[in-house]
Write an enzyme that holds these catalytic residues in place. Structure first.
Site, PDB file in Angstrom:
ATOM      1  N   HIS A 363      43.073  61.733  37.721  1.00 20.25           N
ATOM      2  CA  HIS A 363      43.202  62.917  38.089  1.00 20.25           C
ATOM      3  C   HIS A 363      43.418  63.202  39.570  1.00 20.25           C
ATOM      4  O   HIS A 363      43.613  64.415  40.010  1.00 20.25           O
ATOM      5  CB  HIS A 363      41.838  64.032  37.614  1.00 20.25           C
ATOM      6  CG  HIS A 363      41.755  64.500  36.477  1.00 20.25           C
ATOM      7  ND1 HIS A 363      42.385  65.209  35.603  1.00 20.25           N
ATOM      8  CD2 HIS A 363      41.134  63.613  35.396  1.00 20.25           C
ATOM      9  CE1 HIS A 363      42.034  65.098  34.217  1.00 20.25           C
ATOM     10  NE2 HIS A 363      41.118  64.286  34.250  1.00 20.25           N
ATOM     11  N   LYS A 554      42.733  78.605  44.720  1.00 20.77           N
ATOM     12  CA  LYS A 554      42.375  77.156  43.993  1.00 20.77           C
ATOM     13  C   LYS A 554      41.043  76.873  45.270  1.00 20.77           C
ATOM     14  O   LYS A 554      41.118  77.622  46.267  1.00 20.77           O
ATOM     15  CB  LYS A 554      43.617  76.480  44.117  1.00 20.77           C
ATOM     16  CG  LYS A 554      44.316  76.404  45.506  1.00 20.77           C
ATOM     17  CD  LYS A 554      45.568  75.772  45.500  1.00 20.77           C
ATOM     18  CE  LYS A 554      46.729  76.583  44.567  1.00 20.77           C
ATOM     19  NZ  LYS A 554      47.150  75.584  43.559  1.00 20.77           N
ATOM     20  N   ARG A 555      40.847  75.489  44.981  1.00 19.59           N
ATOM     21  CA  ARG A 555      39.806  74.859  46.002  1.00 19.59           C
ATOM     22  C   ARG A 555      40.555  74.879  47.413  1.00 19.59           C
ATOM     23  O   ARG A 555      41.916  74.612  47.411  1.00 19.59           O
ATOM     24  CB  ARG A 555      39.259  73.520  45.589  1.00 19.59           C
ATOM     25  CG  ARG A 555      38.262  73.596  44.448  1.00 19.59           C
ATOM     26  CD  ARG A 555      37.125  74.076  44.787  1.00 19.59           C
ATOM     27  NE  ARG A 555      36.292  73.342  45.667  1.00 19.59           N
ATOM     28  CZ  ARG A 555      35.134  72.782  45.407  1.00 19.59           C
ATOM     29  NH1 ARG A 555      34.508  72.791  44.275  1.00 19.59           N
ATOM     30  NH2 ARG A 555      34.553  72.076  46.408  1.00 19.59           N
ATOM     31  N   LYS A 560      46.183  71.115  49.824  1.00 20.69           N
ATOM     32  CA  LYS A 560      46.910  72.318  48.964  1.00 20.69           C
ATOM     33  C   LYS A 560      47.449  73.481  50.000  1.00 20.69           C
ATOM     34  O   LYS A 560      48.329  74.049  49.510  1.00 20.69           O
ATOM     35  CB  LYS A 560      45.839  73.003  48.216  1.00 20.69           C
ATOM     36  CG  LYS A 560      45.237  72.117  47.360  1.00 20.69           C
ATOM     37  CD  LYS A 560      44.072  72.760  46.504  1.00 20.69           C
ATOM     38  CE  LYS A 560      43.188  71.804  45.395  1.00 20.69           C
ATOM     39  NZ  LYS A 560      43.892  71.642  44.000  1.00 20.69           N
ATOM     40  N   THR A 662      47.136  73.466  37.359  1.00 25.83           N
ATOM     41  CA  THR A 662      46.928  73.853  36.016  1.00 25.83           C
ATOM     42  C   THR A 662      47.014  75.706  36.184  1.00 25.83           C
ATOM     43  O   THR A 662      47.441  76.426  35.525  1.00 25.83           O
ATOM     44  CB  THR A 662      45.729  73.785  35.273  1.00 25.83           C
ATOM     45  OG1 THR A 662      44.510  73.955  36.063  1.00 25.83           O
ATOM     46  CG2 THR A 662      45.790  72.257  34.593  1.00 25.83           C
ATOM     47  N   LYS A 666      49.094  78.923  34.375  1.00 28.00           N
ATOM     48  CA  LYS A 666      48.594  80.105  34.091  1.00 28.00           C
ATOM     49  C   LYS A 666      49.283  81.368  34.699  1.00 28.00           C
ATOM     50  O   LYS A 666      49.396  82.383  34.102  1.00 28.00           O
ATOM     51  CB  LYS A 666      47.000  80.109  34.655  1.00 28.00           C
ATOM     52  CG  LYS A 666      46.139  79.226  33.765  1.00 28.00           C
ATOM     53  CD  LYS A 666      44.785  79.143  34.703  1.00 28.00           C
ATOM     54  CE  LYS A 666      44.328  77.851  34.040  1.00 28.00           C
ATOM     55  NZ  LYS A 666      43.198  77.296  34.687  1.00 28.00           N
TER      56      LYS A 666
END
Ligand code: 26V
Length: 815
Positions: A363, A554-555, A560, A662, A666
Site C-alpha cells: 500500500h 485525508k491524513r 499529500k 480512495t 468517493k
C-alpha cells in the site's frame, strides 16, 4: 423515505417497533419514558442485529456444508465507522426502522449520531479493509476478517488556537452492541523463551519452541452484512488477556499492584491502535501486536480447516490468506512453524503450502513506511521464527545462486536480512517470498512497485506482481451517505443500480437534460446545506451553500500537499484584496484530517491552515468570496457528510507518492469534479470520466523523478513565479501569524531550499488549473454536465469490482 422501500412496509414497521421495545425492556431494562438517547440507539442496534443473526448462522452453516474455499483478510486496521444505518440499509430496513421509531417518538437521524465511530484504523489502508469486508459479504464469498479489538481506536483530535491536540478515543466505554464476545474461543500466544531441538527416530531434527511468556487471545465477532442481507461474514477481532490475571501468591503477600503486572503487560497488546500511517513505530509492542493477531488468526483458521478436512496438507486447496500490507507478514514464518513444528509437515511441502496460501498487498512506496525489525528484537521475542526466517532466506539465496544469480548486489538487495545499519528483517521481502501473488493498489502504483521497491524481485519472479486497483463500497458511500442523490437515481434509472453499479452509465443520457441537471444540483444543494450547518456548529463559520465547496480531507502528510492548497488560498486571498473589481468565484475551502502526534511538520501545516483561515475569514475585504475551514476530528462519519456536499475534490499529491487514494473515488461518485495530479488512481479516474470532466495538473511521476534528480533547491522556481514568491513572502512575514511572526520562517525556508515534495514546481500549474475550475463553475450547465458524468462513469471503482478481481485472479474462489 429511503431510495429502497420493501413492499410489506406496514407489517415490517409494526414488527420492528415490537422488537425495539422488547430489546429496550429485556436487555437494557428501561421503558420508553425513561430511556436515554443512548438506550434507544442500543435497543435499535440490537433489534437490527437480531435480524442479522439467522442469516449469519445460515451463512456459516452453508460455508461448512458446501465445503467452500475460504478467504481470510488479515489486517491490523479496520476503519469501520458506524454500523446502524449500514446494517439497516443492507437489510433494506432503513425506512421501516425510521417509521417504527417515529411511532415511538424517536428520531432515527438523531439516534444515529449517538453511535461512536469504530476507528480501528489510521486512514486509507484501514478504510479499504472495511470496504472489502462489505464487498466480500455482498459477493457471498466465504470470508473472514481478522484483526485486533483495540480498546482505544485512533485518537480524537481537537483544534485549540489552531493547533492539533490528541485525546484518547473510547469507543467501547458504553459497550458495543454489534459484537459477540466468544470467551470460549481462545488461543495461547507465546513470546520469548528458547527453542529445543531433538532428533526424530529417522534422524531428522525436530524443533520445539518453549515460550517464556504466554498471552491469551480472545475472539470477538462482528457480523458483516452483505447487500440484501443474503450473506453474512464475520469480522473476528482478538483481545489480549493474561493467562493468569492475578498472581495470588503476590497478592497474599501484600503486593497488590505487583500481583496485577502480568495482566497489565498482557492487555497492553490490544490496548491501543498505533496512530501513525507512515513512520514505523519500531517498537516492541507493535511487533507483539502483529504476532499476537497473526498467530491467533492462523491457529483459528487451521482449527477450522482441520475440523472440515482433517488434512493439513490440503490447506492451500481450501484457503486463501490476504496480507494487508506487511503488518501481518510474520504470518509467513508462523505458518511455516505451525506446519513444520506442530503438524509435522516436511519443510519443502510446508513452503509450497505457505506460498500457495498467502498473497500480499503493498500500500505504499514511502521508504519510511516499509517495515523492518531488528534481528536482535526478533530473536528475543520470536526465537523460532527468526530461525525459520534464516532458513527461508538461506534456501532462497541458494536457489538463486543455483539459477546462476551471482551478482552480490542483487543477492544482498533480495536478502530477507538488511545488513546495512544494524541487521534488520525486511518484512516486505518476507511477504513477497511467502506469497504467490503480490499486488499494488492502482495501475501506476503497481508499475512503480515493479520498478522500485521490488525491482530485483520482479526481475526474478516476473509473474508475481499484479495490479488490483482499489475500490469503495457504493452502499456506504452513495446509498447511505447521500440520500438525496440516491433517491434521484432510483427515480431516474431505477433501484437496480444499487444491485449493479455498472447501471450508473444510464445517467449519461441525462447529462445534458436541463430538468435532470437541476434535480441533480438540488440534491447537491441539500447536502451542502447540511454541511453548512455542520460547519457552523463545529467551527462557528457561516458559509454560503451557493459557493463552490472545495474539499481536501485525508491524513495530513507532506506528500499529500495540503500546503500547496493553503498556499493557493493565500495567493487567491492576496488577489481578492488587490483586485477588488475582478470577478472571483465564491469558494469555501474545506480541510479535515489528522496528523500523527509526532509529525511536527504536519501539525504545523494544520496550524497554518487555521491561521490563514482566521485572517481570511475575518477580513471584510474578501466580501465572503473566500472562506476557509478546518473541521476537527476527521473520521468516517464526518467524511459521510463532507463528500456528498463537495463540488471539488482535491487529490494533489506529488505524482508517484499516493499509492491509490480512495477518497478520490468517493468524491467522483458523489458528483464532485477532481482537481488532481496524475498520481495513484487519479490516472484511472481520468480514463473513466474523460479528460473534460477532471482537472489534471502538475508533473508526472516520471517528471518528478527527473526533477528531483536535478535538485530540489527551489530558489529559481520561486524567483520565476511572482505569485508564489508573494504568497511565500506573506506567510514568512507573519501576515497570518501576527502573534508570532516567525512561526513559519523555517517552513518557508525548507520549501525554498529542500522542496522534496515539489510544491513550488507544481504551484503555477495548480493555480492556473484552479482558474479553469472557476471558469467551468461560472458555466453551471457545463459544470453540472461534468458532475453528472463523474457519477455516471465511476462504476468501475466499486469495491465489488475490485473484490471480484481478487477472487478470480488471486484467491481462486468463485463469485
Ligand atoms: C504503515 C505503518 C508503518 C508502521 C506504523 C503504523 C503503520 C500504519 C500503516 C502503514 C501503512 C500506510 C499505508 C497506507 O495507508 N497506504 C494507503 O493505502 C490506501 C489503500 O490502498 C491507498 O489508497 C493510499 O493511497 C495509501 O496511502
Amino acid at each position: 423515505m429511503n431510495a429502497i422501500t420493501p413492499p410489506d412496509h406496514a407489517a415490517t414497521v409494526a414488527a420492528l417497533k415490537e422488537e425495539v421495545l422488547h430489546r429496550l425492556t429485556f436487555t437494557i431494562c428501561k421503558d420508553a419514558a425513561t430511556a436515554s438517547p443512548r438506550d434507544w440507539f442500543v435497543a435499535t442496534a440490537l433489534a437490527a442485529r437480531d435480524r442479522v443473526v439467522e442469516s449469519w448462522l445460515a451463512s456459516t452453516k452453508r460455508n461448512y456444508s458446501e465445503d467452500r474455499r475460504r478467504v481470510y483478510y488479515l489486517s491490523l486496521e479496520f476503519l469501520i465507522g458506524r454500523l446502524l444505518i449500514d446494517t439497516l440499509t443492507n437489510l433494506g430496513l432503513t425506512a421501516a426502522m425510521r417509521d417504527a421509531l417515529a411511532e415511538l417518538g424517536v428520531d432515527l437521524e438523531k439516534r444515529r449520531d449517538v453511535e461512536p465511530d469504530a476507528a480501528l484504523g489510521n486512514g486509507g489502508l484501514g478504510r479499504l479493509a472495511a470496504c472489502f469486508m462489505d464487498s466480500m459479504a455482498t459477493l457471498e464469498i466465504a470470508a473472514c476478517g481478522y484483526g485486533i479489538r483495540y480498546d482505544h481506536g485512533l485518537f480524537r483530535q481537537t483544534i485549540k488556537d489552531g493547533w492539533q491536540h490528541e485525546y484518547p478515543e473510547d469507543w467501547l466505554s458504553f459497550g458495543n452492541p454489534w459484537e459477540f464476545p466468544r470467551p470460549e474461543i481462545t488461543y495461547d500466544i507465546g513470546f520469548g523463551g528458547h527453542v529445543e531441538t531433538t532428533r526424530l527416530p529417522d534422524g531428522a531434527a525436530a524443533h520445539v519452541w518453549r515460550p517464556g511468556e504466554t498471552i491469551v487471545a480472545v475472539a470477538y465477532d462482528t457480523p458483516v452484512v452483505g447487500w440484501h442481507g443474503k450473506h453474512v461474514n464475520t469480522l473476528r477481532l482478538w483481545s489480549a488477556r493474561a493467562l493468569d490475571p492475578l498472581r495470588l501468591d503476590a497478592f497474599n503477600q501484600g503486593d497488590h499492584v505487583g500481583a496485577l503486572t502480568e495482566q497489565v503487560r498482557a492487555e497492553a497488546i490490544s490496548k491501543i491502535l498505533y496512530p501513525s500511517d507512515a513512520t514505523p513505530a519500531g517498537q516492541e509492542l507493535r511487533l507483539r501486536q502483529e504476532y499476537f493477531f497473526v498467530s491467533a488468526s492462523l491457529q483459528d483458521l487451521i482449527r477450522r480447516h482441520m475440523k472440515q478436512t482433517g488434512d493439513i496438507t490440503k490447506l492451500a486447496e481450501k484457503t486463501a490468506i490476504q496480507l494487508n500490507d506487511t503488518h501481518p507478514a510474520i504470518g509467513v514464518a508462523e505458518l511455516m512453524r505451525l506446519l513444520v513444528d506442530v503438524h509435522g509437515v516436511e519443510w519443502k511441502e510446508a513452503w509450497k503450502i505457505t506460498q500457495a496460501t498467502f498473497a500480499y498487498t503493498n500500500h505504499t512506496l514511502l521508504p519510511e513506511a516499509l517495515e523492518t525489525w531488528p534481528v536482535w528484537l526478533m530473536e528475543k521475542l520470536l526465537p523460532r521464527h527468526m530461525q525459520i526466517i534464516y532458513l527461508i532466506n538461506a534456501m532462497h539465496l541458494d536457489g538463486l545462486r543455483e539459477k546462476g544469480v551471482a551478482d552480490s548486489g542483487v543477492l544482498s538487495s533480495v536478502s530477507l536480512i538488511d545488513e546495512h545499519n544494524g541487521r534488520h528483517v525486511r518484512m516486505g521481502h518476507l511477504a513477497f517470498l511467502g506469497s504467490h501473488k503480490v499486488n499494488g493498489v492502482s495501475a501506476l502504483h503497481s508499475e512503480l512497485v515493479k520498478e522500485t521497491v521490488f525491482k530485483d524481485f520482479h526481475r526474478l519472479y516476473p509473474d508475481r506482481i499484479v495490479n488490483k486497483t482499489n475500490g469503495v463500497t457504493f452502499r456506504r458511500w452513495l446509498l447511505e451517505a447521500n440520500p438525496p442523490l440516491s433517491r434521484l437515481l432510483a427515480e431516474t434509472i431505477g433501484t437496480s443500480v444499487f444491485d449493479d453499479a455498472t447501471l450508473l452509465n444510464k445517467l449519461e443520457a441525462f447529462a445534458d437534460d436541463p430538468d435532470f441537471q437541476s434535480r441533480f444540483a438540488a440534491a447537491k444543494r441539500e447536502n451542502k446545506e447540511r454541511l453548512a450547518v455542520k460547519i457552523f456548529e463545529s467551527v462557528g463559520v457561516r458559509v454560503d451553500p451557493d459557493a463552490l465547496f472545495d474539499a481536501q480531507i485525508k491524513r495530513i502528510h507532506e506528500y499529500k500537499r495540503q500546503l500547496l492548497n493553503v498556499l493557493e488560498a493565500v495567493a487567491l486571498y492576496l488577489d481578492i484584496k488587490s483586485q477588488p473589481s475582478r470577478d472571483f468565484v465564491p469558494r469555501v475551502k474545506i480541510f479535515a484530517g489528522k496528523a500523527a502526534a509526532s509529525y511536527h511538520q504536519a501539525k504545523l501545516i494544520i496550524k497554518l491552515a487555521n491561521d490563514v483561515a482566521s485572517i481570511v475569514n475575518a477580513d471584510a475585504a474578501t466580501r465572503d468570496l473566500l472562506k476557509i475551514v478546518f473541521l476537527p476530528n476527521y473520521n468516517v462519519s464526518l467524511a459521510e457528510v463532507i463528500i456528498p456536499a463537495a463540488d471539488l475534490s482535491e487529490q494533489i499529491s506529488t505524482a508517484g507518492m499516493e499509492a491509490s487514494g480512495t477518497g478520490n473515488m468517493k468524491f467522483a461518485l458523489n458528483g464532485a469534479l477532481t482537481i488532481g495530479t496524475l498520481d495513484g488512481a487519479n490516472v484511472e479516474i481520468q480514463e473513466h470520466v474523460g479528460d473534460d470532466n477532471i482537472f489534471i495538473f502538475g508533473l508526472t511521476a516520471q517528471q518528478v523523478a527527473e526533477s528531483r534528480a536535478r535538485g530540489i533547491d527551489a530558489r529559481e522556481t520561486i524567483a520565476a513565479s511572482p505569485r508564489l514568491a508573494e504568497a511565500l513572502q506573506a506567510v514568512a512575514s507573519g501576515m497570518f501569524s501576527p502573534d508570532d511572526p516567525h512561526r513559519y520562517a523555517q517552513l518557508v525556508d525548507t520549501l525554498t531550499y529542500y522542496d522534496h515534495f515539489l510544491i513550488t514546481k507544481d504551484f503555477d500549474s495548480y493555480c492556473n488549473t484552479q482558474r479553469k475550475v472557476d471558469a467551468r463553475w461560472r458555466d453551471q450547465k457545463a459544470w453540472r454536465r461534468s458532475a453528472i458524468l463523474n457519477t455516471a462513469r465511476v462504476a468501475w471503482f466499486s469495491s465489488d469490482r475490485t473484490i471480484r478481481e481478487y477472487a478470480e485472479e488471486i484467491w481462486k474462489v468463485e463469485v
